[in-house]
Scaffold this motif. Structure first.
Motif, PDB file in Angstrom:
ATOM      1  N   VAL A  48      -5.433   8.115  10.393  1.00 49.35           N
ATOM      2  CA  VAL A  48      -4.795   6.459  10.857  1.00 49.35           C
ATOM      3  C   VAL A  48      -4.372   7.770  11.773  1.00 49.35           C
ATOM      4  O   VAL A  48      -4.039   8.437  12.681  1.00 49.35           O
ATOM      5  N   ASP A  49      -4.590   5.732  13.020  1.00 52.46           N
ATOM      6  CA  ASP A  49      -4.558   6.206  14.275  1.00 52.46           C
ATOM      7  C   ASP A  49      -3.689   4.672  14.713  1.00 52.46           C
ATOM      8  O   ASP A  49      -3.835   4.370  13.879  1.00 52.46           O
ATOM      9  N   LEU A  50      -3.104   4.892  15.719  1.00 54.00           N
ATOM     10  CA  LEU A  50      -2.725   3.635  16.453  1.00 54.00           C
ATOM     11  C   LEU A  50      -3.519   2.003  16.277  1.00 54.00           C
ATOM     12  O   LEU A  50      -4.603   2.090  16.507  1.00 54.00           O
ATOM     13  N   GLY A  51      -2.494   1.644  15.011  1.00 54.54           N
ATOM     14  CA  GLY A  51      -2.982   0.418  14.848  1.00 54.54           C
ATOM     15  C   GLY A  51      -4.401   0.031  13.617  1.00 54.54           C
ATOM     16  O   GLY A  51      -4.991  -1.347  13.323  1.00 54.54           O
ATOM     17  N   VAL A  52      -4.894   1.317  13.536  1.00 52.55           N
ATOM     18  CA  VAL A  52      -6.171   1.419  12.485  1.00 52.55           C
ATOM     19  C   VAL A  52      -5.825   2.677  11.477  1.00 52.55           C
ATOM     20  O   VAL A  52      -5.078   3.684  11.774  1.00 52.55           O
ATOM     21  N   VAL A  53      -5.996   2.012  10.380  1.00 61.17           N
ATOM     22  CA  VAL A  53      -6.607   2.661   9.394  1.00 61.17           C
ATOM     23  C   VAL A  53      -7.198   2.745   8.437  1.00 61.17           C
ATOM     24  O   VAL A  53      -8.199   1.518   8.109  1.00 61.17           O
ATOM     25  N   GLU A  54      -8.260   4.427   8.196  1.00 60.91           N
ATOM     26  CA  GLU A  54      -9.355   3.914   7.749  1.00 60.91           C
ATOM     27  C   GLU A  54      -9.331   5.034   6.158  1.00 60.91           C
ATOM     28  O   GLU A  54      -8.044   5.897   5.946  1.00 60.91           O
ATOM     29  N   ILE A  55      -9.317   4.148   4.841  1.00 51.93           N
ATOM     30  CA  ILE A  55      -9.291   3.938   3.899  1.00 51.93           C
ATOM     31  C   ILE A  55      -9.938   5.009   2.984  1.00 51.93           C
ATOM     32  O   ILE A  55     -11.488   3.950   3.532  1.00 51.93           O
ATOM     33  N   MET A  56     -10.377   6.244   1.794  1.00 51.28           N
ATOM     34  CA  MET A  56     -10.996   6.438   1.810  1.00 51.28           C
ATOM     35  C   MET A  56     -12.219   4.716   0.582  1.00 51.28           C
ATOM     36  O   MET A  56     -13.128   4.627   0.847  1.00 51.28           O
ATOM     37  N   GLU A  57     -10.741   4.205  -0.127  1.00 53.72           N
ATOM     38  CA  GLU A  57     -11.398   3.256  -1.443  1.00 53.72           C
ATOM     39  C   GLU A  57     -11.354   1.588  -0.722  1.00 53.72           C
ATOM     40  O   GLU A  57     -10.946   1.836   0.094  1.00 53.72           O
ATOM     41  N   ASN A  58     -11.562   1.120  -1.397  1.00 55.81           N
ATOM     42  CA  ASN A  58     -11.461  -0.203  -0.813  1.00 55.81           C
ATOM     43  C   ASN A  58     -10.634  -0.176  -1.538  1.00 55.81           C
ATOM     44  O   ASN A  58      -9.617  -0.151  -2.808  1.00 55.81           O
ATOM     45  N   ILE A  59      -9.840  -1.486  -1.243  1.00 61.86           N
ATOM     46  CA  ILE A  59      -8.678  -2.234  -1.738  1.00 61.86           C
ATOM     47  C   ILE A  59      -8.610  -3.361  -2.815  1.00 61.86           C
ATOM     48  O   ILE A  59      -9.280  -4.525  -2.894  1.00 61.86           O
ATOM     49  N   THR A  60      -7.598  -2.851  -3.373  1.00 57.64           N
ATOM     50  CA  THR A  60      -8.045  -4.824  -4.658  1.00 57.64           C
ATOM     51  C   THR A  60      -6.635  -5.393  -3.742  1.00 57.64           C
ATOM     52  O   THR A  60      -5.815  -4.823  -3.253  1.00 57.64           O
ATOM     53  N   PRO A  61      -7.104  -6.808  -4.394  1.00 60.71           N
ATOM     54  CA  PRO A  61      -6.227  -8.198  -3.620  1.00 60.71           C
ATOM     55  C   PRO A  61      -4.144  -7.352  -3.730  1.00 60.71           C
ATOM     56  O   PRO A  61      -3.520  -7.562  -2.826  1.00 60.71           O
ATOM     57  N   GLU A  62      -4.493  -7.069  -4.928  1.00 62.48           N
ATOM     58  CA  GLU A  62      -3.098  -6.544  -5.468  1.00 62.48           C
ATOM     59  C   GLU A  62      -1.886  -5.447  -4.880  1.00 62.48           C
ATOM     60  O   GLU A  62      -1.019  -6.003  -4.417  1.00 62.48           O
ATOM     61  N   LYS A  63      -3.326  -4.722  -4.285  1.00 68.30           N
ATOM     62  CA  LYS A  63      -2.445  -3.455  -3.910  1.00 68.30           C
ATOM     63  C   LYS A  63      -2.603  -3.708  -2.317  1.00 68.30           C
ATOM     64  O   LYS A  63      -2.159  -3.560  -1.297  1.00 68.30           O
ATOM     65  N   ARG A  64      -3.450  -4.528  -1.943  1.00 69.87           N
ATOM     66  CA  ARG A  64      -3.712  -4.710  -0.675  1.00 69.87           C
ATOM     67  C   ARG A  64      -1.995  -6.013  -0.129  1.00 69.87           C
ATOM     68  O   ARG A  64      -1.578  -5.637   0.647  1.00 69.87           O
ATOM     69  N   GLN A  65      -1.329  -6.434  -1.369  1.00 68.52           N
ATOM     70  CA  GLN A  65      -0.370  -7.737  -1.169  1.00 68.52           C
ATOM     71  C   GLN A  65       1.007  -6.592  -1.441  1.00 68.52           C
ATOM     72  O   GLN A  65       1.518  -6.969  -0.398  1.00 68.52           O
TER      73      GLN A  65
ATOM     74  N   MET B 206     -12.765   2.130   4.298  1.00 65.82           N
ATOM     75  CA  MET B 206     -12.434   0.361   4.898  1.00 65.82           C
ATOM     76  C   MET B 206     -11.246   0.842   5.851  1.00 65.82           C
ATOM     77  O   MET B 206     -10.930   1.320   5.983  1.00 65.82           O
ATOM     78  N   LYS B 207     -11.221   0.200   6.441  1.00 65.01           N
ATOM     79  CA  LYS B 207     -10.704  -0.003   8.088  1.00 65.01           C
ATOM     80  C   LYS B 207      -9.684  -1.158   7.902  1.00 65.01           C
ATOM     81  O   LYS B 207     -10.316  -2.491   7.292  1.00 65.01           O
ATOM     82  N   LEU B 208      -8.499  -1.035   8.009  1.00 66.94           N
ATOM     83  CA  LEU B 208      -7.262  -1.701   8.231  1.00 66.94           C
ATOM     84  C   LEU B 208      -6.514  -1.775   9.179  1.00 66.94           C
ATOM     85  O   LEU B 208      -6.629  -0.572  10.144  1.00 66.94           O
ATOM     86  N   TYR B 209      -6.319  -2.780   9.836  1.00 63.89           N
ATOM     87  CA  TYR B 209      -5.572  -2.858  11.088  1.00 63.89           C
ATOM     88  C   TYR B 209      -3.936  -3.566  10.660  1.00 63.89           C
ATOM     89  O   TYR B 209      -3.979  -4.223   9.777  1.00 63.89           O
ATOM     90  N   ILE B 210      -3.675  -2.953  11.872  1.00 65.18           N
ATOM     91  CA  ILE B 210      -2.343  -2.541  11.309  1.00 65.18           C
ATOM     92  C   ILE B 210      -1.719  -3.024  12.688  1.00 65.18           C
ATOM     93  O   ILE B 210      -1.359  -2.059  13.496  1.00 65.18           O
ATOM     94  N   LYS B 211      -0.265  -4.228  12.993  1.00 64.98           N
ATOM     95  CA  LYS B 211       0.515  -3.887  13.652  1.00 64.98           C
ATOM     96  C   LYS B 211       1.615  -3.604  14.679  1.00 64.98           C
ATOM     97  O   LYS B 211       2.643  -2.949  12.715  1.00 64.98           O
ATOM     98  N   TYR B 212       2.168  -3.820  15.650  1.00 65.92           N
ATOM     99  CA  TYR B 212       2.887  -2.870  15.875  1.00 65.92           C
ATOM    100  C   TYR B 212       3.160  -1.285  15.406  1.00 65.92           C
ATOM    101  O   TYR B 212       4.378  -0.978  15.742  1.00 65.92           O
TER     102      TYR B 212
END
Length: 188
Positions: free
Chosen positions: A31-48, A1-7
């Motif tokens: 983990v690269d500039l602005g993007v992270v790929e994690i192995m698992e799907n993330i729950t809404p609680e963990k996402r928060q 799962m890819k996540l996009y992170i600002k700054y």
């Protein structure tokens, strides 16, 4: 799962984000500039929890597709200007279109609309900041810096540098208090 992170603009940022992921027991592939790929799907609680941890560390987890695309544009520019040792010999518009698989006109219009500045001005701001850094290190002369930054001549570099900073490169080098801006604040 890819996540996009600002700054995320530096290697230190990557380390800080890795730490946040580890705290939550998330396993990352990349983990690269602005993007992270994690192995698992993330729950809404963990996402928060991740969102909160990232905010505390000075980052922002992004959900909006347009914001993600803007951040990708910024990260590609930061990578090319600040983290590439090779001289800049590419046409940024073609490069961005190819990397992001979007028409450049669309990217440029979106960027201007959201950021209030053009991609070209954003690139120039970063190039000027990189030139300041290279001048402070004093390892390259102005001719070498012009070549490294992809300027056609020292005159073109000097003209653009003076237009942005109000100083000639040689005057900047003579200053005792050389002001530089953090990467994440350039073009904001």
């Amino acid at each position: 799962m890819k996540l996009y992170i600002k700054y995320m603009v530096s290697n230190r940022c990557k380390l800080a984000v890795r730490d946040e992921l580890k705290k939550l027991g998330l396993h990352f592939i990349m983990v690269d500039l602005g993007v992270v790929e994690i192995m698992e799907n993330i729950t809404p609680e963990k996402r928060q929890l991740l969102k909160t941890g990232l905010i505390d560390a000075g980052f922002e987890l992004m959900d909006d597709k347009r914001a993600i695309l803007i951040e990708k544009i910024k990260n590609i520019i930061v990578q090319m200007v600040h983290h590439t040792e090779e001289p800049i010999k590419i046409n940024f518009s073609d490069y961005l279109s190819e990397k992001l698989d979007h028409n450049y006109t669309y990217l440029a219009n979106l960027f201007s609309e959201v950021q209030g500045t053009t991609i070209e001005q954003f690139i120039i701001s970063h190039k000027i900041e990189r030139m300041k850094e290279l001048m402070i290190y004093d390892e390259l002369n102005i001719t070498e810096i012009a070549w490294k930054m992809g300027y056609s001549s020292v005159a073109h570099l000097s003209s653009q540098f003076k237009k942005v900073t109000g100083l000639s490169p040689s005057h900047f080098k003579q200053l005792k208090d050389k002001r530089r801006n953090p990467i994440e604040e350039i073009g904001e």
